[in-house]
Scaffold this active site. Structure first.
Site, PDB file in Angstrom:
ATOM      1  N   GLU A   1       0.547  -0.886   0.160  1.00 40.29           N
ATOM      2  CA  GLU A   1      -0.026   0.428   0.041  1.00 40.29           C
ATOM      3  C   GLU A   1       0.724   1.050   0.087  1.00 40.29           C
ATOM      4  OE1 GLU A   1      -3.291   1.061  -0.274  1.00 40.29           O
ATOM      5  OE2 GLU A   1      -2.321   2.877   0.036  1.00 40.29           O
TER       6      GLU A   1
ATOM      7  N   ASP B   1      -7.616   2.138 -10.422  1.00 34.46           N
ATOM      8  CA  ASP B   1      -6.922   3.194 -11.025  1.00 34.46           C
ATOM      9  C   ASP B   1      -8.368   4.214 -10.930  1.00 34.46           C
ATOM     10  OD1 ASP B   1      -4.479   2.618 -11.311  1.00 34.46           O
ATOM     11  OD2 ASP B   1      -5.031   1.065 -12.568  1.00 34.46           O
TER      12      ASP B   1
ATOM     13  N   LYS C   1      -9.853  10.059 -16.238  1.00 30.05           N
ATOM     14  CA  LYS C   1      -9.924  11.283 -17.265  1.00 30.05           C
ATOM     15  C   LYS C   1      -8.302  10.679 -17.752  1.00 30.05           C
ATOM     16  CE  LYS C   1     -12.100  14.836 -15.515  1.00 30.05           C
ATOM     17  NZ  LYS C   1     -12.317  15.878 -14.132  1.00 30.05           N
TER      18      LYS C   1
ATOM     19  N   ASP D   1     -15.203  -0.250 -10.602  1.00 31.35           N
ATOM     20  CA  ASP D   1     -16.295   0.103 -11.037  1.00 31.35           C
ATOM     21  C   ASP D   1     -16.250   1.008 -12.551  1.00 31.35           C
ATOM     22  OD1 ASP D   1     -15.534   2.194 -10.050  1.00 31.35           O
ATOM     23  OD2 ASP D   1     -17.006   2.004  -8.417  1.00 31.35           O
TER      24      ASP D   1
HETATM   25  C1  LIG Z   1      -9.209   3.351  -4.678  1.00 32.84           C
HETATM   26  S1  LIG Z   1      -8.238   2.075  -4.051  1.00 32.84           S
HETATM   27  C2  LIG Z   1      -9.223   0.980  -3.366  1.00 32.84           C
HETATM   28  C3  LIG Z   1      -8.733   0.091  -2.353  1.00 32.84           C
HETATM   29  C4  LIG Z   1      -8.705  -0.817  -2.216  1.00 32.84           C
HETATM   30  N1  LIG Z   1      -8.268  -1.960  -2.780  1.00 32.84           N
HETATM   31  C5  LIG Z   1     -10.456  -1.547  -2.293  1.00 32.84           C
HETATM   32  O1  LIG Z   1     -10.889  -1.544  -3.136  1.00 32.84           O
HETATM   33  O2  LIG Z   1     -11.357  -0.972  -1.474  1.00 32.84           O
HETATM   34  C6  LIG Z   1      -6.556   2.389  -4.550  1.00 32.84           C
HETATM   35  C7  LIG Z   1      -5.503   2.027  -3.334  1.00 32.84           C
HETATM   36  O3  LIG Z   1      -4.295   1.715  -3.778  1.00 32.84           O
HETATM   37  C8  LIG Z   1      -3.129   2.281  -3.632  1.00 32.84           C
HETATM   38  N2  LIG Z   1      -2.638   2.769  -4.632  1.00 32.84           N
HETATM   39  C9  LIG Z   1      -2.476   3.686  -5.840  1.00 32.84           C
HETATM   40  N3  LIG Z   1      -1.061   3.161  -6.323  1.00 32.84           N
HETATM   41  C10 LIG Z   1      -0.211   2.548  -5.116  1.00 32.84           C
HETATM   42  C11 LIG Z   1       1.084   1.336  -5.650  1.00 32.84           C
HETATM   43  N4  LIG Z   1       1.799   2.481  -7.113  1.00 32.84           N
HETATM   44  N5  LIG Z   1       1.300   0.675  -4.986  1.00 32.84           N
HETATM   45  C12 LIG Z   1       1.252   0.075  -4.116  1.00 32.84           C
HETATM   46  N6  LIG Z   1      -0.431   0.738  -3.670  1.00 32.84           N
HETATM   47  C13 LIG Z   1      -1.054   1.820  -4.189  1.00 32.84           C
HETATM   48  C14 LIG Z   1      -3.855   3.916  -2.839  1.00 32.84           C
HETATM   49  O4  LIG Z   1      -3.395   4.271  -2.073  1.00 32.84           O
HETATM   50  C15 LIG Z   1      -4.983   3.012  -2.394  1.00 32.84           C
HETATM   51  O5  LIG Z   1      -5.632   2.718  -1.131  1.00 32.84           O
END
Ligand SMILES: C[S@@+](CC[C@H](N)C(=O)[O-])C[C@H]1O[C@@H](n2cnc3c(N)ncnc32)[C@H](O)[C@@H]1O
Length: 206
Positions: free
Chosen positions: A61, A111, A115, A147
């Site tokens: 994370e 992601d 956009k 989604d």
């Molecule tokens: C939209 S959230 C979804 C969180 C969780 N997977 C859920 O479905 O509830 C995307 C997550 O990916 C993490 N994240 C984004 N880029 C990342 C990376 N390069 N390496 C690790 N985590 C990442 C973000 O900090 C965030 O916690």
């Protein structure tokens, strides 16, 4: 003076990473290790541990706050020998993982931006996919859900064109998944009546 409360966020050890070695294992006992990229608030990991007593879970994370909170929570719940979350950028950490060392990799809602100008920030792209094809065991699974319909289309084009992966029978699009746990974002999408697009692949054997 500003003190960063997450300065001591859990980090992976330096050098090559053997995911099995992050957990105490009985000698000779096979260990299944699954990885969630971006667990956020981490409830998928907790639920997954509870439904499958054999499995070990690893989370990478990027946000130090959530890596710290979730890793502490796993310890408090008595799961430290089965699950850890590290404050790492998966794109930088995965190249250090041993080849063929993971059984499943999950990307739940990776992601959220849709956009065009956010394209560069995407977690799942060609480079990460090459690493996923290397670190998964042969026949190991790659599961992605979102989604955002356009994201699902992009992921499907990307992974379906990657030589390392093939759709699991009945896939790659699946209506629901068999993992017995839900990510926080997934749960919210279901509650809000939003469609969830799910893709399931496996690493080709050989
Ligand atoms: C939209 S959230 C979804 C969180 C969780 N997977 C859920 O479905 O509830 C995307 C997550 O990916 C993490 N994240 C984004 N880029 C990342 C990376 N390069 N390496 C690790 N985590 C990442 C973000 O900090 C965030 O916690």
């Amino acid at each position: 003076m500003h003190v960063d409360p997450y300065e001591r966020a859990p980090r992976l050890p330096e050098g090559p990473i053997d995911p099995q070695a992050l957990f105490p294992v009985a000698p000779g006992a096979p260990t299944r290790v699954e990885l969630e990229i971006g667990p956020g608030r981490g409830w998928f990991i907790v639920e997954r541990l509870e439904v499958d007593p054999e499995v070990k879970l690893l989370g990478l994370e990027i946000r130090r706050k959530w890596a710290t909170i979730v890793d502490d929570r796993l310890t408090k719940r008595g799961h430290r020998e089965r699950a850890r979350v590290f404050a790492e950028d998966a794109k930088l950490a995965l190249p250090r993982f041993l080849a063929s060392s993971l059984d499943v990799v999950y990307l739940h809602f990776p992601d959220p931006w849709w956009k065009k100008r956010h394209q560069k920030r995407l977690v799942l792209g060609t480079e990460l996919l090459v690493e996923l094809g290397r670190v998964l065991k042969p026949t190991g699974e790659l599961f992605i859900q979102t989604d955002v319909a356009e994201r699902a289309d992009e992921y499907e084009s990307l992974v379906s064109a990657a030589p390392a992966f093939e759709a699991l029978p009945g896939g790659p699009r699946i209506v629901d998944h068999p993992y017995g746990a839900r990510s926080p974002r997934e749960r919210k999408a279901i509650e809000d009546g939003l469609p969830v697009f799910r893709l399931r692949y496996r690493r080709r054997d050989g």
